[in-house]
Enzyme design. Structure first.
Site, PDB file in Angstrom:
ATOM      1  N   HIS A 182       0.808  -1.111   0.029  1.00  8.68           N
ATOM      2  CA  HIS A 182      -0.056   0.010   0.051  1.00  8.68           C
ATOM      3  C   HIS A 182       1.098   1.120   0.068  1.00  8.68           C
ATOM      4  CE1 HIS A 182      -2.457   3.010   2.032  1.00  8.68           C
ATOM      5  NE2 HIS A 182      -3.085   2.867   1.032  1.00  8.68           N
ATOM      6  N   SER A 183       0.512   2.090  -0.866  1.00 10.33           N
ATOM      7  CA  SER A 183       1.332   3.475  -0.881  1.00 10.33           C
ATOM      8  C   SER A 183       2.908   3.045  -1.005  1.00 10.33           C
ATOM      9  CB  SER A 183       0.909   4.161   0.329  1.00 10.33           C
ATOM     10  OG  SER A 183       1.118   5.507   0.138  1.00 10.33           O
ATOM     11  N   PHE A 184       3.700   3.624  -0.037  1.00  9.79           N
ATOM     12  CA  PHE A 184       4.907   3.663  -0.158  1.00  9.79           C
ATOM     13  C   PHE A 184       5.507   2.121  -0.289  1.00  9.79           C
ATOM     14  CE2 PHE A 184       8.825   2.472   2.434  1.00  9.79           C
ATOM     15  CZ  PHE A 184       9.727   3.401   1.758  1.00  9.79           C
TER      16      PHE A 184
END
Lengths: 295, 295, 295
Positions: B125-127
């Site tokens: 998720h994300s980074f």
């Protein structure tokens, strides 16, 4: 490159000294939210879904008047919000169609000052986006948050017409040239397919009876918006993904094309189109505007 | 031009000799899906909605720790999946914030090897997207499918910061410069409007208590990803359309800007934002991750 | 710049003399909608949700045959619409795969003329978009509205292959080169992730049994579409936002990339993918096609 980043454009996230009082929330602190705890103290707010009480000022767009907001205002008021729907020059019962963008802005500013409204959630729909940009420049201290709903966010020195795809702009110029009073009237097929595309034909016809010719000049006026882009006011953008008044992409459109000019903004997305849901699902629109407007 | 197409980038669709065993499905054959028929043999799976049993390894992003996944893990486990949520360097209870991207990757790789996990659905998720890109390079044979959920898919030699719009990047650089331990803390107004835009203020405040300063260095490290772009591992991208951490278009954003770098990928779309739904609708997120992860 | 604006491209909004009879609705008039009031006179239409009776001609895409529409046709017929699903050259039971785009177009045109169909809502899905572009050129007076559903809208002198991202195009060219009869067969992993991404694996497998090799030539033929871009026929575009057969943005995709070539068009958005919903939610697809097709 970020889509719009003029010289001197402040990075809005970190100018906390300029953020309206009470907005900035220090990390790790739980205090300082008096309005909220206050709201929770009453019995009524315990029974209702939690809603912060807001003061909405709703600014309509082109080919509409203040009745555009009727259904939505009923819903928001039933939830305890204060709701104002100012009419502006050249619209509603105003017989004078020879108006300027500045006159329209003045109508809204005068309304706000006369009623001495404060802590406003100022909402602009469509063309109303360009209006709240200019209103915000004049009464920044009265505004808690700006909410753009499928609304124009113009760059400095731009006009609304500058954001139209060339064929649309040319069509509007033809319609304008053909009018006797420098207005533009939407032909029904265009209104039906672009403004109320998800409506039934009956709904579209009923809606169309409230459409009247729009003063053309304000759509083509280039606006000085340098002051707007210095405002630290929190901003939200509500985007309805069946809205096709402008193509959504390829260098045009509401989101992300114009929304990203706001710098930091809160995005709220719904499944409506440009006009229909104000009549068929005012509760849905009210919910999205509340989500955009609350702290 | 296809957005990212380096020299020697393999056309992933047709390298069947490199596709993980059991994945390629010969046209017109109905056999060879042992896991499926096996799953259907138990009484329990007949009563439940059909779910293939998967092994999820969930890798969180910045300003989060492994508890980010708590609600989603409960739902997935209740459906019979094995779920692992490794913590990584500089996060959770790790007092050392002076970490590198390689140390973060190593945390996840070591976790997978120590537990001898195989046939993993590896979710970032994300980074965390940049983390699973590097993890996949190191343990490709253990991974059944990569799932990026509103996650960075970096080009070779890019950093996470390279994918931020310039004003956001400058803001992060200011925050980094102002910290004593080379971290970046999200101010609440930014967190509230960009990460939990659909949440109530109460939910946003509660969420914010779990946000802690993020080690800055890994966000600015340029990563060698040549090996990643040679991997034939099947890939999915989960995109939530109210996620506005990055602008979605105009040369930025999750989908299609970064997702299309995956070549062939399975797209799954939901209506959430970047953080909120993990707490308010973990069942919805779990459903989307399952749809992205199943064969 | 507007994405596609060839010399002489008419601004479609204002050519009312060319709009099909009965379509243009004069402002402020409530009359002239005979079909509607007629429909409302019957008892049956009072009991059912209001539906205008339409004549649908549904044109499938590649790797499909006319049975693609079976579920949707059942729903539409149950609502009182006339529904036709012509098969075209090189598809269905036709053993000859050596076909041209013109032969495919002729199949549909001949079908329409033989059955003497008029006031047609002509729907094209995927590759079928390029077919209805050419059909519309040949029988414009029989068509009430064109509906493109995640369908190609080609520019003049373009081929379907010209709208594929280079890696996809190269992959198709490899598959074509490897076939014995100049066809392209979709490998299951590609079909599963790009065409039926939201399906369960069981549904995907079941769907795949109806996929057969697609004649390659029509996908690579460049089409003369000058006449199409002169047609005043009303147009709609139905876009399903989990459809990832083409990347949606960065210069590719259904909407807005190809849809905006239609000039003025009615947009209808759904949450499906490219194929799955025809079998799992035919009522949803039928609803969207009706919303796109009605007056």
């Amino acid at each position: 490159m970020f889509p719009y980043h003029p010289q001197g454009y402040p990075f809005p996230y970190f100018n906390y000294q300029r953020v309206p009082h009470g907005y900035y929330y220090p990390p790790y602190s739980e205090g300082g939210w008096g309005w909220w705890h206050g709201a929770l103290e009453s019995d009524e707010s315990r029974r209702l879904p939690e809603q912060q009480r807001l003061t909405f000022v709703l600014v309509h767009g082109s080919w509409a008047d203040a009745h555009f907001w009727d259904g939505i205002a009923v819903v928001l008021r039933s939830q305890g919000h204060a709701v104002y729907t100012p009419e502006y020059a050249g619209h509603g019962t105003d017989p004078n169609k020879n108006v300027t963008h500045a006159m329209i802005t003045k109508s809204v500013v005068d309304f706000i000052i006369k009623l001495n409204l404060r802590e406003i959630v100022l909402v602009g729909h469509s063309f109303g986006g360009s209006v709240i940009q200019k209103v915000a420049e004049q009464v920044p201290d009265r505004i808690k948050r700006l909410v753009f709903w499928d609304a124009f966010v113009l760059k400095d020195s731009e006009s609304v017409a500058d954001e139209l795809p060339p064929p649309t702009r040319q069509g509007f110029e033809q319609l304008r040239a053909g009018s006797k009073d420098d207005t533009i009237m939407l032909p029904f097929p265009l209104f039906r397919d672009l403004f109320v595309n998800t409506a039934t034909l009956e709904e579209a016809k009923r809606f169309y009876t409230s459409v009247s010719p729009e003063p053309a000049k304000p759509l083509f006026e280039k606006l000085d918006l340098k002051a707007f882009y210095m405002l630290p006011t929190p901003k939200s953008y509500v985007y309805f993904y069946q809205d096709n008044v402008l193509p959504q992409g390829e260098g045009f459109g509401w989101n992300p094309h114009m929304s990203t000019r706001l710098g930091q903004f809160r995005l709220i997305v719904g499944d409506g189109d440009h006009f229909t849901d104000t009549r068929t699902r005012p509760d849905m629109v009210a919910k999205k505007l509340y989500e955009a407007g609350r702290d």
